[in-house]
Design an enzyme around this catalytic site. Sequence first.
Site, short mmCIF file in Angstrom:
data_model
loop_
_atom_site.label_atom_id
_atom_site.label_comp_id
_atom_site.label_asym_id
_atom_site.label_seq_id
_atom_site.Cartn_x
_atom_site.Cartn_y
_atom_site.Cartn_z
N GLU A 57 -3.61 -3.56 -7.78
CA GLU A 57 -3.75 -5.01 -7.63
C GLU A 57 -4.15 -5.67 -8.94
O GLU A 57 -4.92 -5.11 -9.73
CB GLU A 57 -4.78 -5.32 -6.53
CG GLU A 57 -4.28 -4.82 -5.19
CD GLU A 57 -5.21 -5.16 -4.04
OE1 GLU A 57 -6.37 -5.57 -4.28
OE2 GLU A 57 -4.76 -4.99 -2.89
N GLU A 68 4.25 2.31 -2.76
CA GLU A 68 5.61 2.87 -2.68
C GLU A 68 6.36 2.62 -3.99
O GLU A 68 7.06 3.50 -4.51
CB GLU A 68 6.39 2.24 -1.52
CG GLU A 68 5.81 2.51 -0.14
CD GLU A 68 4.78 1.48 0.29
OE1 GLU A 68 4.07 0.92 -0.58
OE2 GLU A 68 4.67 1.24 1.50
N1 THU Z 1 0.69 -2.70 -0.02
C1 THU Z 1 1.28 -1.51 -0.36
O1 THU Z 1 0.79 -0.79 -1.24
N2 THU Z 1 2.41 -1.16 0.28
C2 THU Z 1 3.02 -1.90 1.23
O2 THU Z 1 4.12 -1.59 1.65
C3 THU Z 1 2.34 -3.07 1.77
C4 THU Z 1 1.21 -3.59 0.97
C5 THU Z 1 -0.52 -3.10 -0.74
C6 THU Z 1 -0.33 -4.29 -1.64
C7 THU Z 1 -1.74 -4.82 -1.72
O3 THU Z 1 -2.43 -4.13 -2.74
C8 THU Z 1 -2.36 -4.44 -0.39
O4 THU Z 1 -1.52 -3.45 0.17
C9 THU Z 1 -2.48 -5.60 0.57
O5 THU Z 1 -1.28 -6.27 0.73
#
Ligand code: THU
Length: 144
Positions: A57, A68
Site C-alpha cells: 500500500e 496477486e
Molecule cells: N487487495 C489485494 O491484495 N488483492 C485483491 O485482489 C484485493 C485487494 C489488497 C489491496 C489493498 O492493499 C487491500 O487489499 C485492501 O483493498
Amino acid sequence: MTQDSDDDRYIDEETWEKLVETASQVRKNAHVPYSSFPVGAAILTASCEVVAGCNVEIASIGATVCAERTAIGCAIAQGHRDIRALCVITDVDPPSAPCGICRQVLAEFCDNLPILLINPQGNRRFTTLDELLPMRFSGRDFVE
Ligand code: THU
C-alpha cells in the site's frame, strides 16, 4: 475446471500445500498501514516454480498494488510467463477473491487458472479464472 490426474496441468495436493504455505508466509510481509488487510499470493509457474507476492500500500492510495499483481510481476521478472495455479490468502471468511484488475492481469498470462482461496482459519474455496472473469477481453481480440 475439473482436475484430471492424466492432464499435464493436474496439480497434486503436495503442490497445492506448497502454494498455501508460501502464500501464508508472504502475507506476513504485506505493507498495509492504511487498510490493515494483508493479502498473500502464491503462483505456480509452468516450470513448477512457486512465486510469492503480497500487497503493497502507498499513501497515494491508487498506487497500491495487490498481492496477486506483485506475484505476477515477480514471476514475469524471473522469466515465467505461463501461470498454472494461484493461491490467495486473506483473513476473512469466506476468503476473498482477486479484485477485478487482478483478474484481468491474471488473464494475460494463462488461458484458465485454478485458484484456491484460503484464510488462516483453514477455510478454502476453489474457483477458476473462467468463473471469476467469464467472456473476458484479451489480446486475442485484437492481435492475430
Ligand atoms: N487487495 C489485494 O491484495 N488483492 C485483491 O485482489 C484485493 C485487494 C489488497 C489491496 C489493498 O492493499 C487491500 O487489499 C485492501 O483493498
